[in-house]
Each structure stands twice: as structure tokens, then as C-alpha cells.
Design an enzyme around this catalytic site. Structure first.
Site, PDB file in Angstrom:
ATOM      1  N   GLY A 135      -0.855   4.517   0.004  1.00  0.00           N
ATOM      2  CA  GLY A 135      -1.699   5.663   0.335  1.00  0.00           C
ATOM      3  C   GLY A 135      -1.026   6.468   1.442  1.00  0.00           C
ATOM      4  N   ARG A 194     -21.409  12.318  11.637  1.00  0.00           N
ATOM      5  CA  ARG A 194     -21.933  11.721  10.406  1.00  0.00           C
ATOM      6  C   ARG A 194     -23.056  10.715  10.646  1.00  0.00           C
ATOM      7  NH1 ARG A 194     -16.123  11.002   7.330  1.00  0.00           N
ATOM      8  NH2 ARG A 194     -15.860  13.235   7.076  1.00  0.00           N
ATOM      9  N   GLY A 232       0.828  -1.205   0.000  1.00  0.00           N
ATOM     10  CA  GLY A 232       0.000   0.000   0.000  1.00  0.00           C
ATOM     11  C   GLY A 232       0.856   1.245   0.000  1.00  0.00           C
ATOM     12  N   SER A 269     -17.748  16.989   0.212  1.00  0.00           N
ATOM     13  CA  SER A 269     -17.041  17.012   1.488  1.00  0.00           C
ATOM     14  C   SER A 269     -17.883  17.541   2.648  1.00  0.00           C
ATOM     15  CB  SER A 269     -15.806  17.897   1.345  1.00  0.00           C
ATOM     16  OG  SER A 269     -15.308  18.198   2.619  1.00  0.00           O
ATOM     17  N   GLU A 309      -6.485   2.848   7.272  1.00  0.00           N
ATOM     18  CA  GLU A 309      -7.875   2.363   7.298  1.00  0.00           C
ATOM     19  C   GLU A 309      -7.942   0.840   7.368  1.00  0.00           C
ATOM     20  OE1 GLU A 309     -10.407   4.324   4.390  1.00  0.00           O
ATOM     21  OE2 GLU A 309     -12.076   2.976   4.835  1.00  0.00           O
ATOM     22  N   HIS A 367     -21.714   8.270   4.997  1.00  0.00           N
ATOM     23  CA  HIS A 367     -21.446   9.712   4.976  1.00  0.00           C
ATOM     24  C   HIS A 367     -22.704  10.447   4.526  1.00  0.00           C
ATOM     25  CE1 HIS A 367     -19.573  13.521   4.319  1.00  0.00           C
ATOM     26  NE2 HIS A 367     -18.379  13.059   4.632  1.00  0.00           N
ATOM     27  N   LEU A 371      -7.285  10.825   7.817  1.00  0.00           N
ATOM     28  CA  LEU A 371      -5.968  11.269   7.340  1.00  0.00           C
ATOM     29  C   LEU A 371      -5.032  11.395   8.537  1.00  0.00           C
ATOM     30  CD1 LEU A 371      -6.994  13.987   4.712  1.00  0.00           C
ATOM     31  CD2 LEU A 371      -6.721  11.532   4.412  1.00  0.00           C
TER      32      LEU A 371
HETATM   33  C1  LIG Z   1     -14.046  10.648  -1.332  1.00  0.00           C
HETATM   34  C2  LIG Z   1     -13.365  10.548   0.004  1.00  0.00           C
HETATM   35  C3  LIG Z   1     -12.996  11.686   0.695  1.00  0.00           C
HETATM   36  C4  LIG Z   1     -12.370  11.602   1.920  1.00  0.00           C
HETATM   37  N1  LIG Z   1     -12.028  12.740   2.583  1.00  0.00           N
HETATM   38  C5  LIG Z   1     -11.398  12.653   3.783  1.00  0.00           C
HETATM   39  C6  LIG Z   1     -11.016  13.820   4.477  1.00  0.00           C
HETATM   40  O1  LIG Z   1     -11.227  14.938   4.028  1.00  0.00           O
HETATM   41  N2  LIG Z   1     -10.384  13.686   5.670  1.00  0.00           N
HETATM   42  C7  LIG Z   1     -10.112  12.461   6.210  1.00  0.00           C
HETATM   43  O2  LIG Z   1      -9.534  12.395   7.289  1.00  0.00           O
HETATM   44  N3  LIG Z   1     -10.461  11.326   5.554  1.00  0.00           N
HETATM   45  C8  LIG Z   1     -11.094  11.392   4.355  1.00  0.00           C
HETATM   46  N4  LIG Z   1     -11.444  10.250   3.711  1.00  0.00           N
HETATM   47  C9  LIG Z   1     -10.991   8.960   4.209  1.00  0.00           C
HETATM   48  C10 LIG Z   1      -9.513   8.765   3.850  1.00  0.00           C
HETATM   49  O3  LIG Z   1      -9.274   9.290   2.564  1.00  0.00           O
HETATM   50  C11 LIG Z   1      -9.087   7.310   3.851  1.00  0.00           C
HETATM   51  O4  LIG Z   1      -9.517   6.674   5.015  1.00  0.00           O
HETATM   52  C12 LIG Z   1      -7.563   7.205   3.791  1.00  0.00           C
HETATM   53  O5  LIG Z   1      -7.047   7.982   2.728  1.00  0.00           O
HETATM   54  C13 LIG Z   1      -7.108   5.773   3.656  1.00  0.00           C
HETATM   55  O6  LIG Z   1      -5.706   5.783   3.516  1.00  0.00           O
HETATM   56  P1  LIG Z   1      -4.884   4.429   3.530  1.00  0.00           P
HETATM   57  O7  LIG Z   1      -3.460   4.820   3.309  1.00  0.00           O
HETATM   58  O8  LIG Z   1      -5.220   3.649   4.743  1.00  0.00           O
HETATM   59  O9  LIG Z   1      -5.435   3.601   2.281  1.00  0.00           O
HETATM   60  P2  LIG Z   1      -5.566   3.969   0.717  1.00  0.00           P
HETATM   61  O10 LIG Z   1      -5.305   5.377   0.420  1.00  0.00           O
HETATM   62  O11 LIG Z   1      -6.888   3.383   0.299  1.00  0.00           O
HETATM   63  O12 LIG Z   1      -4.416   3.163   0.043  1.00  0.00           O
HETATM   64  C14 LIG Z   1      -4.456   1.771  -0.113  1.00  0.00           C
HETATM   65  C15 LIG Z   1      -3.190   1.341  -0.804  1.00  0.00           C
HETATM   66  O13 LIG Z   1      -3.088  -0.072  -0.722  1.00  0.00           O
HETATM   67  C16 LIG Z   1      -2.844  -0.626  -1.997  1.00  0.00           C
HETATM   68  N5  LIG Z   1      -3.439  -1.953  -1.990  1.00  0.00           N
HETATM   69  C17 LIG Z   1      -4.649  -2.341  -1.515  1.00  0.00           C
HETATM   70  N6  LIG Z   1      -4.801  -3.665  -1.644  1.00  0.00           N
HETATM   71  C18 LIG Z   1      -3.664  -4.126  -2.207  1.00  0.00           C
HETATM   72  C19 LIG Z   1      -3.223  -5.415  -2.575  1.00  0.00           C
HETATM   73  N7  LIG Z   1      -3.964  -6.499  -2.400  1.00  0.00           N
HETATM   74  N8  LIG Z   1      -1.998  -5.507  -3.155  1.00  0.00           N
HETATM   75  C20 LIG Z   1      -1.198  -4.401  -3.351  1.00  0.00           C
HETATM   76  N9  LIG Z   1      -1.574  -3.173  -2.998  1.00  0.00           N
HETATM   77  C21 LIG Z   1      -2.799  -3.038  -2.428  1.00  0.00           C
HETATM   78  C22 LIG Z   1      -3.446   0.347  -2.985  1.00  0.00           C
HETATM   79  O14 LIG Z   1      -2.830   0.203  -4.225  1.00  0.00           O
HETATM   80  C23 LIG Z   1      -3.122   1.669  -2.288  1.00  0.00           C
HETATM   81  O15 LIG Z   1      -1.803   2.044  -2.617  1.00  0.00           O
HETATM   82  C24 LIG Z   1     -12.101  10.336   2.483  1.00  0.00           C
HETATM   83  C25 LIG Z   1     -12.474   9.185   1.794  1.00  0.00           C
HETATM   84  C26 LIG Z   1     -13.126   9.283   0.581  1.00  0.00           C
HETATM   85  C27 LIG Z   1     -13.594   8.043  -0.098  1.00  0.00           C
END
Ligand SMILES: Cc1cc2nc3c(=O)[nH]c(=O)nc-3n(C[C@H](O)[C@H](O)[C@H](O)COP(=O)(O)OP(=O)(O)OC[C@H]3O[C@@H](n4cnc5c(N)ncnc54)[C@H](O)[C@@H]3O)c2cc1C
Length: 651
Positions: free
Chosen positions: A56, A344, A54, A298, A439, A280, A455
Site C-alpha cells: 500500500g 470524526r 505490504g 469522503s 496503519e 467515520h 496517507l
Molecule cells: C474508503 C477509505 C477512504 C480513505 N480515505 C482516506 C483519505 O482520503 N485520506 C487519508 O489520509 N486516509 C484515508 N483512508 C485511510 C487510508 O487509506 C489508510 O489508512 C492507508 O491507505 C493504509 O495504508 P497502508 O499502506 O498502511 O496499508 P494498506 O493500503 O491497507 O496496504 C496493506 C498491504 O499489506 C498487504 N498485506 C496485509 N496483510 C498481509 C499478509 N499477511 N501477507 C502479505 N501481504 C499482506 C496487502 O496486500 C497490502 O498490500 C481511507 C480509508 C478508507 C477505508
């Protein structure tokens, strides 16, 4: 352990305990843990390989920081570039207890708001650490050059999000996730250029390799060539995001999925609180049968937009023709202290209630207005444009309506998953050496996440927590190579190959998408905004038969030795079909309402959600025992010493 499944179809096992969180005053626990943790000598760090799945905000920040510390990092994502992770979609902002506004904020208040906002189903130790680290995240990101919004005097600007009465949300217009991710990605790129991070984009993890009880590797598929390969390391970190897409329609990126966490669960990692999903309140309503994605507006819009529906049922006059006194600003009426900025879960349920009463607006009555007329009159259009311009533009493009002159229509949609892999205070799962961050884990939000705190959690985990706790695990296990001919390696590779082969060889007549859609609709109806005993039992009956039908009728054209998006999709849907069952069982067993989990049978006389602290003040950590076999429930009791559980009130 009870050896026989109970009447709901699960067994109860030994309680699970977080053995890593120190005792003592909550404000000192993080320091205490960091001090007690064993360290890896800087010169020895390069001997350790850490696999990070991942890229993100959680994975990107973790990969960059671990490499900066001197570990060898091998990192994976399924996108064509690490900086296209779903985090890029985050719009509204990130919380931090900086108190720049001098409006009464503090680490303790952020801690309090988050425990209360999560409806007393999160751990105090973790949430307090999160609030402490929040202030460091902003400094880190500013130092990286993240262009947070600033006010006229040059100080970082903030705004408010739901469930709080202070202004602590830092933002970069409606693109906060993108800007934060670019910051993390720059740091990661630097490490990639320095040869400390080996990046594998377009590569999907399909299994975890566990040797002698420890996570030692992963099985991946190259999404372009179809090659199935293995990677080994001293620890594995899953930063793979949430599982909201199990519902088919959600605000998540289309490719977000549950495969990595689910396959880790099948290998022994407990899955906690799977039924805690967040709806949401401000999403663009669904427009038709063939829609495959929902769009978030948002939560920051609730700072200035006013939510209303007509007072009269079936009033289908255009909004401009409905006089002020015939409008029901129902959140401001029912929750005067928080108004449109209630959390929410509360805003979503209230929207559903007014729509169920026949007062919804737009096609099918599935919408409520989010109106900026007053804000435009007060601040002027230019100021509104400056604050929310890109969100308004997005709304206009999707609906072909002008939100500057006509109120937006919004409706609740699946957005975030508070459940995830169970982790201890060190973010380690029940499989030693397997860590879960962002997440993907269940850690900090209880039954309901407050806006702008995902975030914060992802970056806290990646920049600060994991880099401090992972070393303790590594220091306790001497570096040793994985015997690549170990039977566990062969078994994991065979199981990946045979699952892919099975999918390709069914040769059925239904697309993976059609199964996903049917499953999603079932989950939305029975395990969505409101849940009942009858509905959940119905879903639990239907899911196994849908799964059986999937393996009999799914159609996956092409081969495995090429780019094959049908195969990718089918593989992910096959995991959704297993996870969905656990979500419904978890929801069925929790006969209380709490946060995003609203059990119709558990309400106060006023119709509000009724928690049952006597019975359910625990995190439910589920152990896998085989597909369709009764899972085992391990309870982690939650102890509240600082924020005492009360009936949540935002009135
Ligand atoms: C539209 C939207 C708006 C949002 N706005 C906000 C906000 O304003 N403030 C806030 O706090 N939160 C917000 N959130 C929530 C927040 O964006 C997410 O909870 C957060 O970005 C998740 O980050 P992460 O790094 O955990 O996962 P992600 O960003 O989902 O990254 C997952 C990563 O894992 C990789 N991956 C997944 N499965 C595999 C696999 N099997 N093999 C290899 N790679 C894999 C993907 O390629 C990716 O790189 C929002 C969510 C959405 C949907």
C-alpha cells in the site's frame, strides 16, 4: 511485574520506553536522530536483504525507496497486483503544512491540530516529525507526476478536513489514494525492472521467524498453489494496514485483515492501544442483514454539505417537505466555530445521539442528511460536480437516489484503526529487526485520527522515516545468513502448517463468514461507538466461547494445496477472534473517554467525553502470553511539553 492477573484479567509489567526519540527542542529532534543514526555505506547496502510485507502507500513507498538506496528488497502482498492494495480506496486527500493559502497554517499548527485531534494520546516527537515531513511528501509526489487538483492559477488546490480551521488538504478529486499509489507503484515498478525489488503478489505472510531475539524471516503461503514457504532477510517491515475488518462491516477493503500484525504480536511484538478504532461519520447506512461491506462518503463532502435531521422525533416526511425552520443543523448549532467540520469522533457521536433520540432518517432511523442544496444554489451544480462528481456518482449507484436533488443519507461506520504494533521513534517494534509502518503501527494519531492524515503518515513512514532509521539498525548488526535448519524456522513452519491443517480438518457446519459476522456485531455493539463496563465484560465472556465454537464448528471445504478462499478467510477470522478479546480488554481497562474511545461512564455534566489525564496519559502496550492467557500491560507515559492537554473544545 505483578505475577497475578488483576481483577480484569491482565498483569502489569515494566513500563515501555521510546529510547530512540532524542530530547531537546521538538523541532530539532528529527534532524538530531538522523544525524546520530549510523549509516550503511552505499557499497554495502546490496548485501542486506529487507523483507517488506505490504504494497500500500506505506509499503509501496518504503520498498521503492529502500531499493533506490541500494538495499535488496523482497516484497509481498496478497492481491494479484501490488497496486491493488487497500490504499487505492482513499478518497478525500492528504494533509501538508504548505500554507499555500496563506491562511495561518504552519508545521507547528499541523503538529498542534494533530496532537489535540488525537485527544492527547499521541507522542509529541512523532507528531512533530510527521508535520515537518508533510511538506516534503507533496514535493515528492508532485515530482512523480501525481495529478493533484490545481486551481485556476496553476497552484495546487487544497480543501479543509475535520478538526482544523485551515485549508491544508491536497487532493486528486475523490481518488487521492489511487493517484498517490500509482506514484509509489511507478517508483516500485522501476526498482522491480532494475532487479532490486523481488515482488511476490498473491502471497500471504502467516508467521514471523525470530532467531536469537531478532526478526530474520517470514513464513508465507502462496495463495494460488497453497505452497508454504520461507523467506529470510536482515530486517522485516510490516506495512500490512489496519485491522478495522475485525468488525466485519467496515469501510476497509474486504480482504484487509490483522493476520500479519497479530502473528507478529504472538511472536513478541507489543500491540498498542488496540481499542482505539475510528468510526467515520459519513458512510452510506447499512441497508440490510446480508450486507458484507460498507461504503465511505469522503469527509471532504463536509466542506460543502450541511448535516441535519428533523427537529421533531419520528418526522418521516421526505426531506424536501421539511421546512428550513423545522430542521436541526445540529453540528452547526453545537459547534459554531467548526460547524460540519468537527473531528470524526465528535461528528460520529453527535449522529448517534440524534438517532438515539428518534430523529434519525431513512430505514430504521439510522441515518442523518448530508445536504448539498445550499452548495448547489451557491456554487452551481457544475462546480459541485467538478469537486465531488465521482463521489456523487458512487452514492447514486449504491442507493439509487440522486444526491443532486435529494440529500445523501449517512451514518457512522468503522473506518480506521489508530491502534497497532507498538513502535519506537525509529518505527521498530519490540522485536529487534521488525519494523511496522503505516496503519499497521500505532504511532501518530493517538485516540483519534484527523482526516487526511493516514496517507500523510503512510508516506512519511515509507518515503522518509524508515529509509533513515532502518540503516541504523542494519549498520549495528553485521550481515549474516540465516541458518535455514535453525529450530526456530522449523517451529514456525510447523505451526503454520498445523494451524491450516486444523482449520481444514474441523469439518463443522458453520461458515467462517458467519463467525466473522457474529464477532463483528458483538464488537460493534459493545466495543464500537460507545462502550460500557457491563457491555465490555459481556463481550469478554462471549469471545472465548465463540472462539471455542469456531474451532469446533467451522467448515472449510477444499484442500490446502489449491486456491482456497474459505481457508484464507477462516485463517484470518481465527486471528480476529483473538485480537477482539485484546481490544475489549484494552477498552475495559481504560475507564476514561478519549477520542474514538467513548466510555459511557466517563462524561462531563454536558454529556461530552471526559478524559482522565491523571490515570491514562499513556499508550497501552500489550504483551502476548498465549491465547486466552492474561496479557501483560506495559505503559508508555506520554509527556506533553508543547501542546498542553486541555478539554478539547470545537465550539
Ligand atoms: C474508503 C477509505 C477512504 C480513505 N480515505 C482516506 C483519505 O482520503 N485520506 C487519508 O489520509 N486516509 C484515508 N483512508 C485511510 C487510508 O487509506 C489508510 O489508512 C492507508 O491507505 C493504509 O495504508 P497502508 O499502506 O498502511 O496499508 P494498506 O493500503 O491497507 O496496504 C496493506 C498491504 O499489506 C498487504 N498485506 C496485509 N496483510 C498481509 C499478509 N499477511 N501477507 C502479505 N501481504 C499482506 C496487502 O496486500 C497490502 O498490500 C481511507 C480509508 C478508507 C477505508
Amino acid at each position: 511485574m505483578n505475577t497475578h492477573p488483576n481483577h480484569l484479567g491482565y498483569r502489569t509489567g515494566e513500563p515501555v520506553r521510546d529510547t530512540k526519540a532524542p530530547s531537546g527542542p521538538v523541532a530539532g529532534r528529527w534532524d538530531a536522530r538522523r544525524f546520530e543514526a549510523k549509516l550503511v555505506n552505499p557499497a554495502n547496502r546490496r548485501k542486506y536483504t529487507v523483507l517488506v510485507v505490504g504494497t500500500g502507500l506505506a509499503g509501496g513507498s518504503a520498498g521503492a525507496t529502500l531499493a533506490e538506496q541500494g538495499y535488496r528488497v523482497v516484497q509481498f502482498c496478497y492481491q494479484d497486483s501490488p497496486r491493488r492494495a487497500h490504499s487505492i480506496a482513499a478518497q478525500g486527500g492528504i494533509n501538508a503544512a504548505k500554507n499555500y493559502r496563506n491562511d495561518g497554517d504552519s508545521v507547528h499548527r499541523l503538529f498542534y491540530d494533530t496532537v489535540k485531534g488525537g485527544d492527547f494520546r499521541a507522542r509529541e516527537s512523532n507528531v512533530h516529525r510527521l508535520a515537518q515531513i508533510s511538506v516534503e511528501i507533496i514535493d515528492q509526489c508532485v515530482a512523480q507526476g501525481v495529478p493533484f487538483a490545481r486551481e485556476y492559477g496553476g497552484l495546487l488546490d487544497t480543501r479543509s478536513f475535520g478538526g482544523v480551521q485551515v485549508s491544508r488538504t491536497f487532493y486528486a478529486r475523490g481518488q487521492t489514494g489511487q493517484q498517490l499509489l500509482l506514484g509509489a507503484y511507478q517508483a516500485l515498478s522501476r526498482q522491480m525492472s532494475a532487479g532490486n525489488v523481488e515482488m511476490h503478489p498473491r502471497t500471504e505472510m502467516l508467521d514471523l521467524i525470530v532467531i536469537d531475539g531478532r526478526a530474520r524471516g517470514i513464513v508465507v503461503r502462496d495463495l494460488v498453489t497453497g505452497d508454504v514457504d520461507t523467506y529470510f532477510g536482515d530486517a522485516v517491515v510490516l506495512a500490512t494496514g489496519g485491522y478495522g475488518n475485525v468488525f466485519h462491516l467496515s469501510t476497509n477493503a474486504k480482504n484487509s485483515n490483522a493476520t500479519a500484525v497479530w502473528r507478529a504480536h504472538r511472536r513478541g511484538a507489543y500491540f498498542a492501544n488496540p481499542c482505539f478504532t475510528q468510526i467515520h461519520p459519513t458512510c452510506i447506512p447499512r441497508s440490510g442483514e446480508h450486507q458484507s461491506k460498507l461504503t465511505l462518503m469522503s469527509e471532504s463532502l463536509r466542506n460543502d454539505g450541511r448535516i441535519w435531521v428533523p427537529k421533531a422525533r419520528g418526522d418521516d416526511r421526505p426531506p424536501a417537505q421539511i421546512p428550513h425552520e423545522e430542521r436541526d443543523y445540529y453540528l452547526e448549532r453545537a459547534y459554531p466555530a467548526f460547524g460540519n467540520l468537527v473531528p470524526r469522533d465528535i461528528a460520529s457521536r453527535a449522529a448517534k445521539n440524534v438517532c438515539d433520540e428518534g430523529r434519525g432518517v431513512g430505514p430504521g432511523g439510522q441515518g442523518v442528511y448530508l445536504d448539498f442544496a445550499d452548495a448547489i444554489a451557491r456554487m452551481g451544480r457544475e462546480a459541485v460536480e467538478e469537486k465531488y462528481g465521482n463521489l456523487f456518482e458512487m452514492y447514486g449507484r449504491i442507493t439509487a437516489e440522486d444526491p443532486y436533488t435529494t440529500p445523501m443519507r449517512i451514518y457512522p461506520a468503522i473506518h480506521y484503526t489508530m491502534g497497532g504494533l507498538w513502535v519506537d521513534y525509529d518505527l521498530q517494534t519490540t522485536v529487534p529487526g521488525l519494523f511496522a509502518i503505516g496503519e499497521a503501527n500505532f504511532s501518530d494519531h493517538g485516540a483519534n485520527r484527523l482526516g487526511a492524515s493516514a496517507l500523510m503518515q503512510g508516506l512519511a513512514d515509507g518515503y522518509f522515516v524508515l529509509p533513515a532509521t532502518l540503516g541504523d539498525y542494519l549498520a549495528r548488526h553485521s550481515h549474516e545468513d540465516v541458518p535455514e535448519n535453525h529450530p526456530a524456522v522449523g517451529e514456525a513452519v510447523d505451526s503454520v502448517n498445523s494451524r491450516l491443517q486444523s482449520l481444514l480438518s474441523v469439518g463443522g457446519d458453520r461458515s467462517p463468514e458467519s463467525f466473522h459476522k457474529e464477532l463483528g456485531e458483538l464488537l460493534w455493539d459493545e466495543c464500537g461507538m460507545a462502550r460500557t463496563d457491563t457491555g465490555l465484560r459481556k463481550a469478554l465472556e462471549r469471545i472465548p466461547s465463540l472462539r471455542e465454537e469456531f474451532w469446533r464448528r467451522v467448515s472449510v471445504p477444499g484442500t490446502g494445496e489449491q486456491l482456497n478462499q474459505s481457508l484464507e478467510k477462516a485463517n484470518r477470522v481465527s486471528d480476529h477472534l483473538e485480537l477482539a478479546e485484546l481490544m475489549c480488554l484494552d477498552a475495559l481497562h481504560r475507564t476514561e473517554s478519549c477520542g474514538g474511545h467513548f466510555r459511557e461512564e466517563s462524561r462531563t455534566p454536558q454529556g461530552e467525553a471526559r478524559r482522565d489525564d491523571e490515570e491514562f496519559s499513556y499508550a497501552a502496550a500489550w504483551e502476548h502470553t498465549g491465547t486466552g492467557a492474561p496479557p501483560v500491560l506495559h505503559k508508555e507515559d506520554l509527556v506533553f511539553q508543547y501542546v498542553h492537554p486541555t478539554q478539547r473544545s470545537y465550539a
